[in-house]
Design a protein around this motif. Structure first.
Motif, PDB file in Angstrom:
ATOM      1  N   LYS A 110      -3.696   3.859  -2.578  1.00 58.18           N
ATOM      2  CA  LYS A 110      -3.339   4.848  -1.560  1.00 58.18           C
ATOM      3  C   LYS A 110      -4.280   4.732  -0.366  1.00 58.18           C
ATOM      4  O   LYS A 110      -5.488   4.572  -0.522  1.00 58.18           O
ATOM      5  N   ARG A 154      -5.152   6.868   3.120  1.00 56.76           N
ATOM      6  CA  ARG A 154      -4.923   8.073   3.929  1.00 56.76           C
ATOM      7  C   ARG A 154      -5.518   7.880   5.324  1.00 56.76           C
ATOM      8  O   ARG A 154      -6.681   7.512   5.466  1.00 56.76           O
ATOM      9  N   ILE A 155      -4.707   8.130   6.336  1.00 52.93           N
ATOM     10  CA  ILE A 155      -5.166   8.109   7.724  1.00 52.93           C
ATOM     11  C   ILE A 155      -4.962   9.521   8.263  1.00 52.93           C
ATOM     12  O   ILE A 155      -3.828  10.001   8.360  1.00 52.93           O
ATOM     13  N   ILE A 156      -6.066  10.192   8.609  1.00 55.88           N
ATOM     14  CA  ILE A 156      -5.998  11.588   9.042  1.00 55.88           C
ATOM     15  C   ILE A 156      -6.400  11.688  10.512  1.00 55.88           C
ATOM     16  O   ILE A 156      -7.526  11.344  10.887  1.00 55.88           O
ATOM     17  N   ASP A 205      -9.451   7.079   4.711  1.00 54.12           N
ATOM     18  CA  ASP A 205      -9.861   7.277   3.322  1.00 54.12           C
ATOM     19  C   ASP A 205      -9.113   6.250   2.484  1.00 54.12           C
ATOM     20  O   ASP A 205      -7.934   6.435   2.169  1.00 54.12           O
ATOM     21  N   ALA A 206      -9.785   5.143   2.176  1.00 52.36           N
ATOM     22  CA  ALA A 206      -9.086   4.040   1.519  1.00 52.36           C
ATOM     23  C   ALA A 206     -10.076   3.072   0.878  1.00 52.36           C
ATOM     24  O   ALA A 206     -11.240   3.003   1.263  1.00 52.36           O
ATOM     25  N   TYR A 221       0.835  -1.204   0.000  1.00 53.46           N
ATOM     26  CA  TYR A 221       0.000   0.000   0.000  1.00 53.46           C
ATOM     27  C   TYR A 221       0.867   1.250   0.000  1.00 53.46           C
ATOM     28  O   TYR A 221       2.032   1.216   0.386  1.00 53.46           O
ATOM     29  N   ARG A 222       0.253   2.360  -0.430  1.00 55.39           N
ATOM     30  CA  ARG A 222       0.902   3.665  -0.335  1.00 55.39           C
ATOM     31  C   ARG A 222       0.206   4.413   0.793  1.00 55.39           C
ATOM     32  O   ARG A 222      -0.822   5.050   0.595  1.00 55.39           O
ATOM     33  N   VAL A 223       0.752   4.308   1.993  1.00 57.55           N
ATOM     34  CA  VAL A 223       0.100   4.851   3.188  1.00 57.55           C
ATOM     35  C   VAL A 223       0.568   6.280   3.462  1.00 57.55           C
ATOM     36  O   VAL A 223       1.766   6.561   3.507  1.00 57.55           O
ATOM     37  N   GLN A 224      -0.412   7.170   3.632  1.00 60.17           N
ATOM     38  CA  GLN A 224      -0.129   8.560   3.992  1.00 60.17           C
ATOM     39  C   GLN A 224      -0.749   8.840   5.357  1.00 60.17           C
ATOM     40  O   GLN A 224      -1.960   8.696   5.536  1.00 60.17           O
ATOM     41  N   ILE A 225       0.073   9.214   6.320  1.00 59.47           N
ATOM     42  CA  ILE A 225      -0.395   9.544   7.658  1.00 59.47           C
ATOM     43  C   ILE A 225      -0.370  11.059   7.822  1.00 59.47           C
ATOM     44  O   ILE A 225       0.669  11.698   7.620  1.00 59.47           O
ATOM     45  N   ILE A 226      -1.506  11.638   8.168  1.00 60.08           N
ATOM     46  CA  ILE A 226      -1.628  13.093   8.319  1.00 60.08           C
ATOM     47  C   ILE A 226      -2.059  13.418   9.749  1.00 60.08           C
ATOM     48  O   ILE A 226      -2.948  12.772  10.298  1.00 60.08           O
TER      49      ILE A 226
END
Length: 197
Positions: free
Chosen positions: A156, A158-160, A148-149, A18-23
């Motif tokens: 991708k 996204r964990i916000i 958001d996945a 996965y392409r994980v983005q943590i915000i």
């Protein structure tokens, strides 16, 4: 197998598939009690939310998950404890309040069931009263988290993490179920508003 080893395995797996983005990870309280509230897309949610957090999140998880020995082995070491769905599980509430009183982060999905996608327009929000009840009885801050996945391989994720907030609820007042449902709905609206940030 310890939780740190499990976290390492999960981190390697996620980085490959996965392409994980943590915000907003700086919004996670470094200490003290908090109620982590998130939308619920998949059984994978707790893993994606928690694998980069230094603190252990103690999750309410449906008791059916604990019937699988292998899955039970993993999720209990990652902080999960069982809750009975479809009825007021007094035991799970008491366990959650005890953990909060001890200064832990307790994770809960206010909608009580999975939705395949995040509700971007705050429509058709159906919630349970449990999140608001925990916030009232513990007076702990709420940490909103948006997932958001699609969880499709190589997609991708996204964990916000939003900023913690509190509900204006009197600890000693007896609220009706309808009143608590309205407060839980406020929590979910705050979570879904993170989509716009």
């Amino acid at each position: 197998m310890g939780k740190e080893i499990l976290r390492f395995i999960i981190a390697v797996f996620f980085s490959v598939f996965y392409r994980v983005q943590i915000i907003g990870i700086e919004n996670i309280p470094k200490e003290g009690a908090a109620i982590l509230c998130s939308n619920h897309i998949s059984e994978l949610d707790m893993f994606f939310i928690g694998y980069r957090i230094k603190r252990l999140v103690r999750y309410m998880a449906k008791e059916e998950l604990f019937k699988n020995p292998l899955l039970r082995f993993f999720i209990t070491r990652l902080g999960a404890f069982p809750v009975k769905r479809g009825k007021g599980d007094v035991g799970a509430i008491k366990t959650s309040l005890r953990l909060l009183s001890e200064g832990h982060i307790v994770g809960i999905f206010p909608e009580g069931t999975r939705k395949k996608t995040a509700d971007k327009k705050n429509k058709k929000i159906k919630v349970k009263a449990g999140a608001a009840l925990l916030a009232q009885k513990s007076q702990a801050p709420i940490l909103p988290v948006l997932i958001d996945a699609s969880y499709k391989p190589f997609s991708k994720v996204r964990i916000i993490f939003g900023k913690p907030f509190t509900l204006d609820l009197d600890k000693n007042k007896k609220y009706t179920n309808s009143e608590l449902l309205l407060e839980s709905e406020k929590i979910m609206k705050r979570i879904y508003s993170l989509m716009e940030e």
